[in-house]
Write a protein that holds these residues in place. Structure first.
Motif, mmCIF file in Angstrom:
data_model
loop_
_atom_site.group_PDB
_atom_site.id
_atom_site.type_symbol
_atom_site.label_atom_id
_atom_site.label_comp_id
_atom_site.label_asym_id
_atom_site.label_seq_id
_atom_site.Cartn_x
_atom_site.Cartn_y
_atom_site.Cartn_z
ATOM 1 N N ASP A 38 2.202 18.452 23.378
ATOM 2 C CA ASP A 38 0.838 18.835 23.004
ATOM 3 C C ASP A 38 0.590 20.283 23.383
ATOM 4 O O ASP A 38 1.330 20.876 24.162
ATOM 5 C CB ASP A 38 -0.191 17.962 23.723
ATOM 6 N N LYS A 39 -0.466 20.829 22.825
ATOM 7 C CA LYS A 39 -0.920 22.171 23.205
ATOM 8 C C LYS A 39 -2.365 22.039 23.642
ATOM 9 O O LYS A 39 -3.067 21.108 23.247
ATOM 10 C CB LYS A 39 -0.770 23.132 22.039
ATOM 11 N N VAL A 40 -2.818 22.979 24.475
ATOM 12 C CA VAL A 40 -4.176 22.923 25.006
ATOM 13 C C VAL A 40 -4.818 24.303 25.010
ATOM 14 O O VAL A 40 -4.140 25.318 25.129
ATOM 15 C CB VAL A 40 -4.210 22.347 26.443
ATOM 16 N N CYS A 41 -6.136 24.312 24.905
ATOM 17 C CA CYS A 41 -6.914 25.541 25.040
ATOM 18 C C CYS A 41 -7.072 25.815 26.531
ATOM 19 O O CYS A 41 -7.516 24.942 27.282
ATOM 20 C CB CYS A 41 -8.277 25.369 24.382
ATOM 21 N N THR A 42 -6.709 27.015 26.957
ATOM 22 C CA THR A 42 -6.824 27.353 28.373
ATOM 23 C C THR A 42 -8.274 27.596 28.791
ATOM 24 O O THR A 42 -8.569 27.622 29.978
ATOM 25 C CB THR A 42 -5.984 28.595 28.713
ATOM 26 N N THR A 43 -9.173 27.751 27.825
ATOM 27 C CA THR A 43 -10.577 27.997 28.139
ATOM 28 C C THR A 43 -11.345 26.705 28.389
ATOM 29 O O THR A 43 -12.008 26.562 29.406
ATOM 30 C CB THR A 43 -11.253 28.775 26.989
ATOM 31 N N CYS A 44 -11.230 25.757 27.443
ATOM 32 C CA CYS A 44 -12.033 24.526 27.547
ATOM 33 C C CYS A 44 -11.209 23.272 27.811
ATOM 34 O O CYS A 44 -11.767 22.219 28.093
ATOM 35 C CB CYS A 44 -12.862 24.335 26.288
ATOM 36 N N GLY A 45 -9.882 23.359 27.685
ATOM 37 C CA GLY A 45 -9.031 22.208 27.940
ATOM 38 C C GLY A 45 -8.849 21.279 26.757
ATOM 39 O O GLY A 45 -8.246 20.222 26.893
ATOM 40 N N GLN A 46 -9.342 21.666 25.575
ATOM 41 C CA GLN A 46 -9.172 20.841 24.378
ATOM 42 C C GLN A 46 -7.688 20.662 24.065
ATOM 43 O O GLN A 46 -6.943 21.620 24.057
ATOM 44 C CB GLN A 46 -9.862 21.505 23.168
ATOM 45 N N CYS A 47 -7.282 19.432 23.816
ATOM 46 C CA CYS A 47 -5.890 19.138 23.474
ATOM 47 C C CYS A 47 -5.697 19.206 21.966
ATOM 48 O O CYS A 47 -6.593 18.837 21.207
ATOM 49 C CB CYS A 47 -5.503 17.747 23.966
ATOM 50 N N PHE A 48 -4.507 19.653 21.562
ATOM 51 C CA PHE A 48 -4.154 19.757 20.158
ATOM 52 C C PHE A 48 -2.806 19.081 19.944
ATOM 53 O O PHE A 48 -1.901 19.218 20.759
ATOM 54 C CB PHE A 48 -4.034 21.222 19.723
ATOM 55 N N PHE A 49 -2.675 18.354 18.836
ATOM 56 C CA PHE A 49 -1.402 17.750 18.451
ATOM 57 C C PHE A 49 -1.179 18.088 16.982
ATOM 58 O O PHE A 49 -2.072 17.853 16.156
ATOM 59 C CB PHE A 49 -1.426 16.235 18.658
ATOM 60 N N ASN A 50 -0.041 18.659 16.669
ATOM 61 C CA ASN A 50 0.256 19.119 15.318
ATOM 62 C C ASN A 50 -0.823 20.068 14.803
ATOM 63 O O ASN A 50 -1.190 20.053 13.641
ATOM 64 C CB ASN A 50 0.426 17.952 14.343
ATOM 65 N N GLY A 51 -1.353 20.894 15.708
ATOM 66 C CA GLY A 51 -2.345 21.908 15.345
ATOM 67 C C GLY A 51 -3.757 21.402 15.173
ATOM 68 O O GLY A 51 -4.650 22.169 14.816
ATOM 69 N N LYS A 52 -3.977 20.107 15.405
ATOM 70 C CA LYS A 52 -5.314 19.535 15.223
ATOM 71 C C LYS A 52 -5.853 19.020 16.542
ATOM 72 O O LYS A 52 -5.113 18.465 17.348
ATOM 73 C CB LYS A 52 -5.257 18.389 14.212
ATOM 74 N N PRO A 53 -7.172 19.212 16.790
ATOM 75 C CA PRO A 53 -7.760 18.700 18.030
ATOM 76 C C PRO A 53 -7.649 17.191 18.106
ATOM 77 O O PRO A 53 -7.773 16.499 17.109
ATOM 78 C CB PRO A 53 -9.218 19.128 17.952
ATOM 79 N N VAL A 54 -7.393 16.702 19.307
ATOM 80 C CA VAL A 54 -7.360 15.247 19.515
ATOM 81 C C VAL A 54 -8.339 14.859 20.602
ATOM 82 O O VAL A 54 -8.731 15.636 21.408
ATOM 83 C CB VAL A 54 -5.952 14.731 19.899
#
Length: 54
Positions: A38-54
């Motif tokens: 997964d990837k995450v926003c370092t500002t708010c912590g939103q998780c992303f999978f395949n480029g889409k928020p989860v």
């Protein structure tokens, strides 16, 4: 960004009232150094999978 740091970012963002975030910096999420896929926003912590928020 380590998972514990993601949790902290999410808590801090929620304490600010969860304002909209433009996700200016995205990093790979890791747990004890291992990539979660997964990837995450370092500002708010939103998780992303395949480029889409989860």
């Amino acid at each position: 960004m380590e998972w514990i740091e993601v949790q902290r970012a999410q808590q801090e963002w929620a304490a600010k009232g969860s304002p909209p975030c433009d996700h200016p910096h995205i990093e790979k999420e890791r747990i004890q150094g291992s990539d979660t896929g997964d990837k995450v926003c370092t500002t708010c912590g939103q998780c992303f999978f395949n480029g889409k928020p989860v």
